[in-house]
Design an enzyme around this catalytic site. Structure first.
Site, PDB file in Angstrom:
ATOM      1  N   GLU A 242       0.808  -1.217   0.000  1.00  0.00           N
ATOM      2  CA  GLU A 242       0.000   0.000   0.000  1.00  0.00           C
ATOM      3  C   GLU A 242       0.841   1.266   0.000  1.00  0.00           C
ATOM      4  OE1 GLU A 242      -0.828  -2.642   1.832  1.00  0.00           O
ATOM      5  OE2 GLU A 242      -2.890  -3.130   1.285  1.00  0.00           O
TER       6      GLU A 242
ATOM      7  N   HIS B 180     -11.579  -4.572   9.228  1.00  0.00           N
ATOM      8  CA  HIS B 180     -12.313  -4.420   7.973  1.00  0.00           C
ATOM      9  C   HIS B 180     -13.523  -3.498   8.129  1.00  0.00           C
ATOM     10  CE1 HIS B 180      -9.968  -8.039   7.086  1.00  0.00           C
ATOM     11  NE2 HIS B 180     -10.260  -7.904   5.821  1.00  0.00           N
TER      12      HIS B 180
HETATM   13  C1  LIG Z   1      -2.188  -4.819   4.396  1.00  0.00           C
HETATM   14  C2  LIG Z   1      -3.335  -5.544   3.758  1.00  0.00           C
HETATM   15  N1  LIG Z   1      -3.720  -5.207   2.519  1.00  0.00           N
HETATM   16  C3  LIG Z   1      -4.749  -5.858   1.915  1.00  0.00           C
HETATM   17  C4  LIG Z   1      -5.421  -6.840   2.578  1.00  0.00           C
HETATM   18  C5  LIG Z   1      -6.610  -7.551   1.903  1.00  0.00           C
HETATM   19  N2  LIG Z   1      -6.282  -8.977   1.695  1.00  0.00           N
HETATM   20  C6  LIG Z   1      -6.695  -9.928   2.538  1.00  0.00           C
HETATM   21  S1  LIG Z   1      -6.062 -11.444   2.172  1.00  0.00           S
HETATM   22  C7  LIG Z   1      -5.251 -10.814   0.823  1.00  0.00           C
HETATM   23  C8  LIG Z   1      -4.405 -11.723  -0.002  1.00  0.00           C
HETATM   24  C9  LIG Z   1      -3.369 -12.378   0.853  1.00  0.00           C
HETATM   25  O1  LIG Z   1      -2.608 -13.253   0.084  1.00  0.00           O
HETATM   26  P1  LIG Z   1      -1.505 -14.177   0.734  1.00  0.00           P
HETATM   27  O2  LIG Z   1      -0.593 -13.375   1.589  1.00  0.00           O
HETATM   28  O3  LIG Z   1      -0.888 -14.931  -0.383  1.00  0.00           O
HETATM   29  O4  LIG Z   1      -2.293 -15.164   1.705  1.00  0.00           O
HETATM   30  P2  LIG Z   1      -3.406 -16.241   1.357  1.00  0.00           P
HETATM   31  O5  LIG Z   1      -4.711 -15.533   1.449  1.00  0.00           O
HETATM   32  O6  LIG Z   1      -3.112 -16.767   0.003  1.00  0.00           O
HETATM   33  O7  LIG Z   1      -3.271 -17.280   2.408  1.00  0.00           O
HETATM   34  C10 LIG Z   1      -5.477  -9.450   0.699  1.00  0.00           C
HETATM   35  C11 LIG Z   1      -4.922  -8.598  -0.383  1.00  0.00           C
HETATM   36  C12 LIG Z   1      -5.019  -7.148   3.879  1.00  0.00           C
HETATM   37  N3  LIG Z   1      -5.640  -8.080   4.603  1.00  0.00           N
HETATM   38  N4  LIG Z   1      -3.974  -6.488   4.440  1.00  0.00           N
END
Ligand SMILES: Cc1ncc(C[n+]2csc(CCOP(=O)(O)OP(=O)(O)O)c2C)c(N)n1
Ligand SMILES: Cc1ncc(C[n+]2csc(CCOP(=O)(O)OP(=O)(O)O)c2C)c(N)n1
Ligand SMILES: [Mg+2]
Ligand SMILES: [Mg+2]
Lengths: 326, 359, 326, 359
Positions: free
Chosen positions: C58, C127
């Site tokens: 971000e 959220h």
């Molecule tokens: C700082 C932040 N930005 C955006 C989000 C929204 N978000 C939730 S899960 C996710 C994807 C996460 O991907 P990954 O780290 O690969 O974990 P996975 O869900 O695949 O286990 C996003 C963008 C968040 N939770 N935190």
């Protein structure tokens, strides 16, 4: 004679002596003793193990402090200047402030973040901010700011002993201000404000760097036979509302002074409290005096930008004259 | 900290020039003399700035002393349309591309924020004091250049200390993903204020880019020819759409962090002495003289020119500052002044009038 | 019938058609169309070159937008949820907001940061925040928040055409609210507030997700013969002070409603403005209704935590009854 | 994305076990069966959670389906005193160390924030929803362990998406500088919500640590034995004070990101089909059966146990939630309730009393 810097330095040293779980962390806090020398000599006294000179990673500086607190430590983190706390905003707001709540009391967060703040030092961009309004709204976080060396000593020791996270704003312009004082701890339940000078005609509220201005204004008006009460808010959150409301109820008039810009500043909260709780007692609109609602300007302009005695006097005059036909 | 065995060096400490197969210099004699000339100008103007600060004409100064080669060499590789994003110490970069030194000093006089020069005309973005935070700007600007098929390069100047920040790492990643034409130029002067680079980086910094899929190269930061050649190649790569590069120029900050600093608190005199011997200017002088590119009197003429420059800098700084126009506090906050700000401005004007009337 | 989501989607699409320099950037804004589908179909329509699906960074999302703006683009950045804008706090506060000022007008920053915000959706931690108070105090930054789909359309188009940076808070609870409306641009000099319902006994001020609540409260009181004026502040900075002051001067009473916690919330600024500028006209203390001054609780508790109709009605009642002896 | 040639794999797709010279398994037969058993429990409980969400008993669910081996294998390497820092999908980690599944689901029921289990008792920290932001906590906690000479390890679970964040990179750096005993365990399920890892990482993620001076290793994330062995070695290293390691477990998220997601929008069915064939459970069943560690009826017994577990999970979730005690909103904000919050609480209590009195 004690300066603000030596008082804070003594508070850190005494806290570290009193509790081996207290650690210092920050950029240049080691051999240099911090750019303002607040940690001067502490690495020599307590070793590299307890005084950590860290890379420039403010987010992880706070995030690692969260982890150290989980491991039973009490980290005291130094930010080098006000605006450099911004990269840590997410760690502070997401995590540091919330652990007690989200763990339902399982996990406390005894972390102090020291932030030199305020202007009037002829500094370059990004070195003169008053960012308290960015942190006060965050539930779970405490926001302290001392106005004198002896208060600084007591308040910093209290902050370090507090199990809740404290962001500790130090008025950097006053670092070299001297006070004839004894450094001593206060009662742990010290309230969050003090009446720095009693009065009956108007309540002048300041904190951190503006308290001295308020006291000077009080002197000025005293000579004109006007009696001003100066309230020094050394805790902005939790706020000592009762004392504020009590004072304004007595005087009927309030002027708040802070270095941050007026628009969106903490003065709004204070006025709102007073407008709500002292409505019937108010003889004039509560007024705010602060910096202009613009970015911090170049040093050549900062004296026009910041609230000075003249503008405070003017606001007090306006309040006192309100409703009086001349 | 010593150079990595892989480091590029065209000009050794004793002024010997050696071609490097991967980093051709490709400069005319006049160009080489031009580099020397700029080193001298920067050194001299920097010394003047230190003095001006001591005498109270500047509020603060962050000396370049010792880092002239890194700044001059890299900046000389810039071409029209390229853009550099300085941190706060890149006075030499500005001077190299021809910014009036007084324009770079007005910030340090406390007259303005950001910078007193034209970004568009100079190709040099404003100072960025929050460490590392210009890296994403460089990446984004590079993305814009690439979208517009400008075939231009961006150079982001980063201190060794900047490699502690999240922003720089996110930027390395983004530059690789979006093939942003950025040269990350790490001016490793071995200190981030009081923190020695050994305490902030477990490995030489040029290696930091590996895991992001960017090439990294170390160059002797006190070798102006090496700095030029390495930056020029990285910039060519960037302009050709081949992506970003991390360049680490290993140099040394001979002076204090700023004029407010007291480096004796955190470093040993003999370390400084060692690095003084590796002065980037001496070896370049030996080279240009030894190679017969210049005569001693040419050098004297350059020194003379530097004196003139320093005198001009001094004159600009000791001159009365332009009269402060406090009203400008209220300008350029937004395109249109909001009601609250307009109210503040009016109150301020009224108050000032009143004060003047009563005084 | 148009939902908030389709209105915002149309605003993005129309802005991109109108100006090839408008770009979209953010996490999952591509094929997925964003978690709320606000960017649905835009990557198909405009291609990967104009709709950038970015990594989870971000800070650099905003920082790169700053750089793109320097290069002549007009990036529209999406944050996935409210609290995920926090890592970008430093880039926003240090840089995005200041370029016009620090460059003395040389460099504008036509960047929009879209942030779905607010609670009431049964979401997990982090959220459901209402973070406007963290951004309103920053000079140079604009803060918009629409309350209806058609307003959302016009306001987003205006934000994108604005040369100043705008943080655009979208009331996510209302994303699927439907409205019978035409989507049209407004005059570029549209003011920052509107009277959503006229009245004479009290001014009820809301923004974003609380406007609908305020209107419902207005209906409720209308049946009791009480006439409430509802003010919808769709710009929090710059604030339409004149309209606010005009309304409260007429009615003599004010209640402000926002979803953010009361302590340190934007309500303080609004009350302070009114206490200052409508002092003589005030018949009762201006009141604030908001979330409790605690971290956002688990979903099971959010209805108690957030300001609901009942608490707003109660505050209005309190204000109306002020000084009236029964 | 396919495994790197250097990746560690002890159990191939067809269930063949091969010793790895650097990553000895060192598990008893009972331990190996225990791993299989946990895989089954996690798979079954996860399916139950998906169903519970569909039926409205959970507000949301982030399925583990496909990633069981990575979670079970790594968590099985934890020892008493170690601490794990999950992101939000590490249900299998909690189950592996024996947390009551219902305690991990209460967050998803919307009953509490953070997590419903005891961190001290389980060694598993609360969920961290802001991506990547637990990495600094892990580093700091590791610094505390090291200062206290606890010889314990920390494991930070990070999605592939987390490697976009500044926090993770600062944490890699800090862990190396302070020798914090952290295993950064990247559960690379190839998607960060809709973003494929090819779009977020120019190189395999295990290489990201190189420039920070940390070893990085890739393991087949669908090989529970490999995940165990690699994590165990990294954890031993950490406990012995030899510093942090980055482990990348390459796996695949078979299900949606969460139950609100619609993965068909961003990925092809045949990709999913390919990865279904690489199911971590099938190969482990083939192995334990083939090696004669279990009989078919042992497997049936384990399936039966999983049913019992699922039934218990269901029962806990469909039971009426504990009565909401709205007053608890006001608790645990600070050690002592501030005046403004106490005033809000009193007003709220008075208001509720009044409402009840009038209704
Ligand atoms: C700082 C932040 N930005 C955006 C989000 C929204 N978000 C939730 S899960 C996710 C994807 C996460 O991907 P990954 O780290 O690969 O974990 P996975 O869900 O695949 O286990 C996003 C963008 C968040 N939770 N935190
Ligand atoms: C984000 C941030 N944190 C802290 C500072 C305070 N600070 C100013 S310069 C400096 C050291 C910078 O070191 P380096 O990047 O190596 O650049 P150099 O000064 O050596 O040119 C620090 C910590 C800052 N400007 N920004
Ligand atoms: Mg440096
Ligand atoms: Mg993932």
């Amino acid at each position: 004679m004690t300066t603000f810097v030596t008082a804070l330095n003594a508070a850190l040293s005494d806290s570290m002596k009193a509790d081996p779980r207290v650690l210092l962390m920050g950029e240049d806090v080691g051999d240099l003793g911090g750019v303002f020398r607040v940690t001067d000599g502490l690495i020599a006294q307590f070793g590299e193990d307890r005084v950590l000179n860290t890379p420039i990673s403010e987010s992880t500086l706070v995030g690692a402090a969260v982890g150290l607190a989980m491991g039973g430590y009490r980290p005291v983190v130094e930010m080098q200047f006000d605006s450099f706390v911004y990269p840590a905003f997410a760690q502070i707001t997401w995590h540091l402030s919330r652990f007690r709540y989200r763990s339902r009391g399982q996990q406390t967060m005894p972390v102090v973040i020291r932030v030199p703040y305020g202007g009037n030092i002829g500094a370059a961009e990004h070195h003169s901010d008053s960012p308290e309004a960015y942190f006060i709204p965050t539930p779970g976080l405490k926001v302290f700011t001392p106005s004198t060396p002896s208060q600084g000593y007591a308040l910093l020791r209290e902050a370090i002993e507090d199990d809740d996270p404290v962001i500790f704003f130090e008025p950097k312009h006053d670092y070299w201000v001297k006070e004839e004082c004894e450094l001593a701890q206060r009662e742990p339940d010290a309230p969050g404000a003090r009446i720095a000078g009693q009065g009956s005609d108007l309540t002048l509220v300041g904190y951190g760097p503006t308290v001295k201005l308020c006291l000077a204004v009080r002197e000025y008006f005293a000579q004109e036979g006007v009696s001003i009460e100066v309230l020094d808010l050394f805790k902005l959150n939790p706020l000592e509302i009762n004392m504020l409301v009590g004072s304004v109820t007595r005087t009927g008039r309030m002027v708040v002074v802070h270095e941050a810009p007026v628009f969106g500043g903490f003065g709004g909260e204070l006025v709102a409290r007073v407008a709500g709780d002292c409505f019937a007692a108010l003889k004039a609109p509560p007024l705010r005096v602060g910096a202009m609602s613009t970015p911090y300007p170049a040093a050549a302009l900062e004296h026009e930008y910041l609230p000075g005695m003249d503008r405070i006097v003017d606001a007090v005059d306006t309040s006192l004259r309100y409703g009086v036909t001349t | 900290m010593e150079l990595d065995p892989s480091a590029v060096q065209l000009l050794s400490e004793d002024g010997t020039f050696t071609e490097h197969p991967d980093y051709p210099l490709g400069l005319s004699d006049a160009d080489i003399i031009g580099l020397y000339r700029r080193l001298i100008l920067v050194r001299r103007a920097d010394v003047e700035a230190i003095n001006l600060q001591r005498q109270g004409y500047l509020k603060l100064w962050g000396p370049v002393f010792g880092q002239e080669a890194a700044q001059v060499g890299s900046a000389a590789a810039l071409q029209p349309g390229d853009r550099a994003f300085p941190q706060g110490r890149q006075f030499g970069v500005g001077l190299t591309v021809g910014i009036d030194p007084a324009e770079m000093l007005s910030v340090w006089r406390g007259e303005i924020q950001g910078g007193g020069w034209s970004v568009e005309a100079s190709g040099i973005a404003l100072y960025t004091f929050p460490i590392g935070s210009q890296a994403p700007h460089a990446v984004g600007y590079g993305m814009a250049l690439r979208r517009d098929q400008k075939n231009a390069a961006v150079i982001a100047y980063l201190g060794d200390g900047a490699f502690g920040t999240g922003d720089v790492h996110e930027s390395l990643l983004w530059s690789a993903l979006y093939k942003s034409p950025v040269v990350f130029f790490c001016e490793n002067n071995q200190y981030a204020l009081s923190n020695p680079v050994e305490r902030s980086a477990p490995l030489p910094l040029y290696r930091r880019s590996e895991g992001f899929g960017l090439p990294g190269v170390q160059v002797d930061g006190n070798d102006v020819l090496g700095c030029y050649a390495v930056t020029a190649r990285a910039a060519r790569r960037a302009r050709a759409g081949e992506g970003p590069t991390l360049v680490e120029a290993l140099t040394y900050r001979i002076g204090p962090h700023t004029t407010s600093d007291d480096p004796d608190r955190y470093r040993k005199a003999d370390e400084v002495a060692t690095w003084r011997l590796r002065d980037p200017i001496i070896r370049m002088r030996d080279f240009v003289l030894g190679a017969g590119l210049v005569t001693r009197s040419d050098l004297d003429a350059i020194d003379q020119e530097a004196e003139v420059c320093a005198t001009a800098v001094r004159a600009a700084c000791v001159a009365d500052p332009p009269p402060v126009q406090p009203e400008q506090i209220f300008d350029h906050v937004y395109g249109t002044r909001p009601q609250h700000l307009e109210a503040e401005r009016r109150a301020w004007l009224a108050f000032n009038e009143e004060t003047q009337a009563t005084s």
